[in-house]
Motif scaffolding. Structure first.
Motif, PDB file in Angstrom:
ATOM      1  N   LEU A 147      -0.694   3.805  -9.529  1.00  0.00           N
ATOM      2  CA  LEU A 147      -0.328   2.427  -9.193  1.00  0.00           C
ATOM      3  C   LEU A 147      -1.433   1.844  -8.321  1.00  0.00           C
ATOM      4  O   LEU A 147      -1.996   2.553  -7.484  1.00  0.00           O
ATOM      5  CB  LEU A 147       0.983   2.402  -8.395  1.00  0.00           C
ATOM      6  CG  LEU A 147       2.243   2.937  -9.079  1.00  0.00           C
ATOM      7  CD1 LEU A 147       3.349   3.139  -8.042  1.00  0.00           C
ATOM      8  CD2 LEU A 147       2.695   1.974 -10.167  1.00  0.00           C
ATOM      9  N   ARG A 148      -1.715   0.567  -8.487  1.00  0.00           N
ATOM     10  CA  ARG A 148      -2.725  -0.058  -7.609  1.00  0.00           C
ATOM     11  C   ARG A 148      -2.431  -1.545  -7.480  1.00  0.00           C
ATOM     12  O   ARG A 148      -2.262  -2.235  -8.501  1.00  0.00           O
ATOM     13  CB  ARG A 148      -4.135   0.137  -8.211  1.00  0.00           C
ATOM     14  CG  ARG A 148      -5.275  -0.368  -7.337  1.00  0.00           C
ATOM     15  CD  ARG A 148      -5.465   0.454  -6.055  1.00  0.00           C
ATOM     16  NE  ARG A 148      -5.590   1.868  -6.279  1.00  0.00           N
ATOM     17  CZ  ARG A 148      -6.731   2.554  -6.174  1.00  0.00           C
ATOM     18  NH1 ARG A 148      -7.843   1.938  -5.824  1.00  0.00           N
ATOM     19  NH2 ARG A 148      -6.744   3.859  -6.397  1.00  0.00           N
ATOM     20  N   ASP A 149      -2.339  -2.039  -6.252  1.00  0.00           N
ATOM     21  CA  ASP A 149      -2.183  -3.488  -6.087  1.00  0.00           C
ATOM     22  C   ASP A 149      -3.563  -4.144  -6.145  1.00  0.00           C
ATOM     23  O   ASP A 149      -4.568  -3.547  -5.774  1.00  0.00           O
ATOM     24  CB  ASP A 149      -1.404  -3.857  -4.822  1.00  0.00           C
ATOM     25  CG  ASP A 149      -1.983  -3.266  -3.557  1.00  0.00           C
ATOM     26  OD1 ASP A 149      -2.785  -2.313  -3.653  1.00  0.00           O
ATOM     27  OD2 ASP A 149      -1.651  -3.747  -2.469  1.00  0.00           O
ATOM     28  N   ASP A 195       0.834  -1.204   0.000  1.00  0.00           N
ATOM     29  CA  ASP A 195       0.000   0.000   0.000  1.00  0.00           C
ATOM     30  C   ASP A 195       0.869   1.255   0.000  1.00  0.00           C
ATOM     31  O   ASP A 195       0.513   2.267  -0.622  1.00  0.00           O
ATOM     32  CB  ASP A 195      -0.946   0.009   1.211  1.00  0.00           C
ATOM     33  CG  ASP A 195      -2.153  -0.902   0.997  1.00  0.00           C
ATOM     34  OD1 ASP A 195      -2.367  -1.365  -0.144  1.00  0.00           O
ATOM     35  OD2 ASP A 195      -2.883  -1.147   1.967  1.00  0.00           O
ATOM     36  N   MET A 229       2.372   1.615  -3.497  1.00  0.00           N
ATOM     37  CA  MET A 229       1.383   2.105  -4.455  1.00  0.00           C
ATOM     38  C   MET A 229       1.179   3.621  -4.346  1.00  0.00           C
ATOM     39  O   MET A 229       0.578   4.247  -5.220  1.00  0.00           O
ATOM     40  CB  MET A 229       0.045   1.381  -4.285  1.00  0.00           C
ATOM     41  CG  MET A 229       0.105  -0.120  -4.587  1.00  0.00           C
ATOM     42  SD  MET A 229       0.676  -0.537  -6.276  1.00  0.00           S
ATOM     43  CE  MET A 229       2.313  -1.197  -5.960  1.00  0.00           C
ATOM     44  N   CYS A 230       1.658   4.221  -3.255  1.00  0.00           N
ATOM     45  CA  CYS A 230       1.672   5.690  -3.124  1.00  0.00           C
ATOM     46  C   CYS A 230       2.968   6.262  -3.706  1.00  0.00           C
ATOM     47  O   CYS A 230       3.222   7.467  -3.581  1.00  0.00           O
ATOM     48  CB  CYS A 230       1.576   6.098  -1.656  1.00  0.00           C
ATOM     49  SG  CYS A 230       0.037   5.645  -0.835  1.00  0.00           S
ATOM     50  N   VAL A 272       1.263  10.199  -7.363  1.00  0.00           N
ATOM     51  CA  VAL A 272       0.808   8.952  -7.965  1.00  0.00           C
ATOM     52  C   VAL A 272      -0.630   8.755  -7.502  1.00  0.00           C
ATOM     53  O   VAL A 272      -0.879   8.497  -6.335  1.00  0.00           O
ATOM     54  CB  VAL A 272       1.697   7.781  -7.493  1.00  0.00           C
ATOM     55  CG1 VAL A 272       1.184   6.460  -8.039  1.00  0.00           C
ATOM     56  CG2 VAL A 272       3.147   8.011  -7.891  1.00  0.00           C
TER      57      VAL A 272
END
Lengths: 339, 339
Positions: free
Chosen positions: B226-228, B89, B92-93, B165
């Motif tokens: 971005l994203r998991d 998380d 993704m930042c 992001v």
């Protein structure tokens, strides 16, 4: 199962497993319950985390999970507790509490209304303490695999104390100041749990402590160590500090304020108030020269003792009749799920 | 009850309520299980929180609770997941993960050995990801009021991406890059839960993602978002982003890698891999001009689609036979307690 109308009747809506699935119902729960309560500019709903501004001073970082039973008790609920507890852990580092995270573990079947009451208390407590809940998470587990609501909060704050606040900073001769009367939180919880009613309802002392710490700093008090008196109470906190510092702490029983109603309830319940959890009380270790000014700043503060070099690692209590005994750390579990 | 010998026989020790009481047994649990696993200079055992150095850049702050069932599964356990999930998380930042907190909610009667296995996995995962667990908390609830172990981790990282992001940064024409094959984590969990065995064990993809993000930044890739792909899988993540950005995302089914074993298991289990949770996969939105370099950096990366202005808020899937259909967000709960 179709879920076209997930919130059919406001009074009887229940949490479903799907509210924790990360899909549409999770989003609805966030939009309806969490976002309105915790609205702030740093909360970025479309993100996995919050972005915080740079910090030129040291940061404090802390976490606590809250599993208190029952969820609601005189003076508060698990929501107040989850905000104040983490706010206080930051304050005890000499840090101004700023940003909190909130992680919820919900039991399937929980009333949405109950969650709303808790979240609303969190929102009010955050406002009172001057912190923003900037990021969060919700999980749902099957009925019988949790107990209503568990909450974790983590917190980030900016250290404002000019020198490290820690047991290591304690010096022999330091005064031990207690910020107010003890025992109310634990007794409030246990009285509900046991179905007891005491004369004059005993309410939890749950409260944010940063303002009191900030006042001490503003007054120029040299804060050597701070500790809030949660699980295990005053006796256990002092023992931890005595061991960490390798010093003796001598306190006088007669100086320790316990309200009559709390004392009476403790006698009925078989509890020693020195071991009962508080959620809005702390001890401060300050040099002798700062005692008078510290007490002037803390409206309910009292000096309860002094640090000595020996016997290192022990807490000694001078009783009302003048005898001295060792005050041990909590052994076993006096009050499970008190916070 | 006297508890002189809380750990009598290594193989059969159980967690007691008193391990969460804040007294002697809590201290023993910390000293014996947690402190050795998470030893680091910032962890101050005698303190309520950790003190972190100042940060000249923006910080990222995030939290997740982990309630995965079963606790141990092919490829990992709840401990790996709790570290990697929060590390990811932060990644993704666009932030380098640095500091984690760990909050444990334990069920009375849990084998101490099980906790040790989980904590040991956390320790290894933290080392692998380059993060330090600097502060923590343990609560114990009565038998039947939790399910073995729940873990919350919160994380603090330093933002290294040169520009924000976030879905807001996505531009029409951006390419959607997927970092690897999908569906393994969800299938690994469900296969254990359902007692199914598939040809060639399917292991969870749980892994830290910061190194891949860092490689993209090092290559000068302009990372817009971005994203998991956790709860709800690829389909739900893309829907969240499409809604947040107010854009359309068109992807091609044939481009999305799903291992044969995972595809086969999904067919047996009645799952759509596009909705299955991953714990080590992400999507990156990058400008067209950066696609080749991005794919050179991501060893298993593939381009799966493109951002269009219309129809805003929707994800469109071009199927293997060339038909286009709307790919909706997850409704209901495909896989409860997947993380």
């Amino acid at each position: 199962m179709k879920l076209h109308c997930p919130f059919p009747a406001a009074s009887e809506e229940h949490i479903l497993l799907a509210h924790g699935g990360g899909g549409r119902l999770t989003q609805q729960l966030i939009d309806r319950v969490f976002r309105p309560a915790f609205a702030n500019p740093l909360q970025q709903a479309e993100h996995d985390g919050a972005i915080l501004p740079p910090a030129s001073a040291h940061l404090a970082f802390t976490t606590d999970s809250y599993v208190v039973h029952p969820l609601v008790f005189p003076g508060g609920n698990i929501g107040d507790l989850a905000i104040n507890g983490t706010v206080n852990d930051l304050a005890m580092c000499g840090a101004r509490p700023l940003y909190l995270s909130a992680g919820f573990i919900l039991e399937e079947g929980l009333l949405v209304k109950t969650l709303q009451v808790v979240v609303s208390a969190m929102s009010a407590a955050a406002r009172r303490a001057g912190v923003a809940v900037v990021t969060g998470d919700t999980k749902v587990v099957e009925r019988g695999k949790a107990d209503g609501i568990f909450i974790n909060t983590a917190g980030v704050g900016i250290v404002e104390a000019p020198s490290p606040v820690s047991p290591a900073a304690i010096a022999s001769g330091d005064a031990v100041i207690l910020s107010g009367d003890i025992g109310a939180h634990g007794v409030a919880i246990l009285s509900v749990r046991e179905g007891l009613e005491f004369e004059g309802e005993i309410a939890s002392d749950t409260a944010p402590l940063w303002q009191e710490v900030r006042s001490l700093l503003d007054a120029g008090i040299e804060l050597h160590c701070l500790r809030d008196l949660t699980r295990g109470g005053l006796a256990t906190s002092l023992n931890e500090i005595a061991v960490a510092r390798g010093a003796a702490i001598r306190i006088r029983e007669v100086a320790i304020p316990v309200r009559e109603s709390v004392q009476g309830a403790c006698e009925i319940l078989g509890l020693d108030p020195l071991y009962v959890a508080n959620e809005g009380r702390f001890v401060a270790f300050v040099p002798e020269r700062d005692v008078t000014r510290a007490l002037a700043v803390l409206p309910r503060g009292v000096r309860i003792g002094t640090v000595h070099p020996d016997p290192a690692g022990l807490v000694l209590l001078e009783s009302r009749i003048g005898a001295t005994r060792m005050l041990d750390t909590l052994t076993g579990e006096q009050l499970p799920r008190i916070c």
